[in-house]
Scaffold this motif. Structure first.
Motif, PDB file in Angstrom:
ATOM      1  N   GLU A   1      12.289  26.103  28.890  1.00  0.00           N
ATOM      2  CA  GLU A   1      11.271  26.123  27.847  1.00  0.00           C
ATOM      3  C   GLU A   1      11.098  27.477  27.158  1.00  0.00           C
ATOM      4  O   GLU A   1      10.198  27.650  26.346  1.00  0.00           O
ATOM      5  CB  GLU A   1       9.920  25.653  28.409  1.00  0.00           C
ATOM      6  CG  GLU A   1       9.945  24.227  28.931  1.00  0.00           C
ATOM      7  CD  GLU A   1       8.571  23.727  29.365  1.00  0.00           C
ATOM      8  OE1 GLU A   1       7.594  24.480  29.200  1.00  0.00           O
ATOM      9  OE2 GLU A   1       8.494  22.599  29.849  1.00  0.00           O
TER      10      GLU A   1
ATOM     11  N   SER B   1      10.413  25.076  17.422  1.00  0.00           N
ATOM     12  CA  SER B   1      10.586  26.530  17.297  1.00  0.00           C
ATOM     13  C   SER B   1      10.825  26.933  15.842  1.00  0.00           C
ATOM     14  O   SER B   1      11.286  26.147  15.015  1.00  0.00           O
ATOM     15  CB  SER B   1      11.763  27.003  18.149  1.00  0.00           C
ATOM     16  OG  SER B   1      11.457  26.934  19.517  1.00  0.00           O
TER      17      SER B   1
ATOM     18  N   SER C   1      18.243  20.165  21.130  1.00  0.00           N
ATOM     19  CA  SER C   1      17.117  19.548  20.419  1.00  0.00           C
ATOM     20  C   SER C   1      16.475  20.548  19.466  1.00  0.00           C
ATOM     21  O   SER C   1      15.983  21.600  19.873  1.00  0.00           O
ATOM     22  CB  SER C   1      16.070  19.037  21.410  1.00  0.00           C
ATOM     23  OG  SER C   1      14.968  18.487  20.707  1.00  0.00           O
TER      24      SER C   1
ATOM     25  N   ASP D   1      16.798  23.474  24.482  1.00  0.00           N
ATOM     26  CA  ASP D   1      15.558  22.934  23.940  1.00  0.00           C
ATOM     27  C   ASP D   1      14.946  23.913  22.936  1.00  0.00           C
ATOM     28  O   ASP D   1      14.385  24.932  23.311  1.00  0.00           O
ATOM     29  CB  ASP D   1      14.579  22.655  25.090  1.00  0.00           C
ATOM     30  CG  ASP D   1      13.366  21.865  24.635  1.00  0.00           C
ATOM     31  OD1 ASP D   1      12.569  21.492  25.503  1.00  0.00           O
ATOM     32  OD2 ASP D   1      13.205  21.620  23.422  1.00  0.00           O
TER      33      ASP D   1
ATOM     34  N   LYS E   1      12.767  22.634  20.522  1.00  0.00           N
ATOM     35  CA  LYS E   1      11.726  21.815  19.894  1.00  0.00           C
ATOM     36  C   LYS E   1      10.602  22.676  19.319  1.00  0.00           C
ATOM     37  O   LYS E   1      10.097  23.573  19.985  1.00  0.00           O
ATOM     38  CB  LYS E   1      11.131  20.834  20.913  1.00  0.00           C
ATOM     39  CG  LYS E   1      12.064  19.735  21.371  1.00  0.00           C
ATOM     40  CD  LYS E   1      11.308  18.754  22.275  1.00  0.00           C
ATOM     41  CE  LYS E   1      12.218  17.667  22.813  1.00  0.00           C
ATOM     42  NZ  LYS E   1      13.108  18.187  23.868  1.00  0.00           N
TER      43      LYS E   1
ATOM     44  N   ARG F   1      11.650  26.906  23.484  1.00  0.00           N
ATOM     45  CA  ARG F   1      10.867  25.808  22.918  1.00  0.00           C
ATOM     46  C   ARG F   1       9.520  26.309  22.412  1.00  0.00           C
ATOM     47  O   ARG F   1       8.802  27.010  23.114  1.00  0.00           O
ATOM     48  CB  ARG F   1      10.640  24.722  23.974  1.00  0.00           C
ATOM     49  CG  ARG F   1       9.788  23.568  23.486  1.00  0.00           C
ATOM     50  CD  ARG F   1       9.700  22.484  24.533  1.00  0.00           C
ATOM     51  NE  ARG F   1       8.909  21.351  24.065  1.00  0.00           N
ATOM     52  CZ  ARG F   1       8.771  20.207  24.725  1.00  0.00           C
ATOM     53  NH1 ARG F   1       9.373  20.050  25.895  1.00  0.00           N
ATOM     54  NH2 ARG F   1       8.049  19.232  24.229  1.00  0.00           N
TER      55      ARG F   1
END
Length: 221
Positions: free
Chosen positions: A88, A113, A129, A109, A111, A91
């Motif tokens: 994370e 950002s 992602s 990840d 997401k 993220r």
């Protein structure tokens, strides 16, 4: 007249003495080694009661060891859920201008950002992602983006030249307005009709990795 003297002996049966039940004596644990025949039953009961939990523990341990082996053996699994930057960490972060060029970021990840002007040139981003991320002005040229998620992402003015986006997701309000898609491969990428129409107007080139024409992968007429 002579009288007969007859004596009759009658035996009255006596009741047997009352016998109280013997108390149940449990084996003394300290003496069990001296009398193996007395504790064999207890050993069998103990083995029976602990056999199943031991089997379950052994099974669980084996599966955990197998999972750990696969995790470190497969590079793709090693980066799942956060990649080399930790779980994370990428993220929901402001990563404006961050240099990720040439890095292996499988299933990373990103997401939500902020990735404005970030450099992903030549990076391996399989399954990464970018859900709801801001990629405005980012460089994704020559990147491996197979299976990446661009749902709801802002992909405006992004350099996607020679990028491989096979099977990537681009649902929702994903916008590629102003992006360079020369040589990009959009095979099996679900696009809104308006986005497909826009990209077909600027599509050109052939992807150097797959050999597919950009226009053909976009199903342009």
């Amino acid at each position: 007249m002579a009288l007969l003297n007859v004596s009759v002996s009658i035996k009255i049966p006596q009741k047997p003495p009352l016998s109280l039940p013997k108390p149940l004596l449990l084996p003394n644990p300290q003496l069990l080694p001296l009398y193996p025949h007395r504790h064999s039953t207890h050993q069998q009961l103990a083995c029976t009661s602990t056999k199943q939990p031991l089997q379950e523990f052994a099974k669980t341990s084996f599966l955990a060891l197998l999972s750990a082996t696969l995790f470190f053996a497969d590079p793709a699994l090693a980066f799942k859920g956060g990649g080399p930057y930790g779980a994370e960490v990428t993220r929901g972060q402001d990563l404006t201008g961050k240099d990720f060029s040439g890095k292996t970021l499988i299933k990373q990840d990103f997401k939500t950002s902020i990735l404005r002007q970030a450099n992903f040139k030549g990076a391996k981003l399989l399954g990464a992602s970018f859900f709801d991320a801001d990629l405005t002005g980012a460089d994704l040229s020559d990147a491996d983006l197979r299976g990446a998620d661009f749902s709801l992402a802002n992909v405006t003015k992004v350099n996607l030249s020679n990028a491989n986006l096979e099977g990537a997701l681009a649902t929702g309000n994903t916008s590629f307005k102003g992006s360079n898609i020369t040589g990009a491969d959009f095979t099996d990428v679900p696009l809104r009709d308006d986005q497909r129409e826009y990209l077909c107007k600027i599509a050109d080139g052939v992807n150097p990795t797959t050999g597919n024409s950009t226009r053909e992968t976009l199903l342009c007429n």
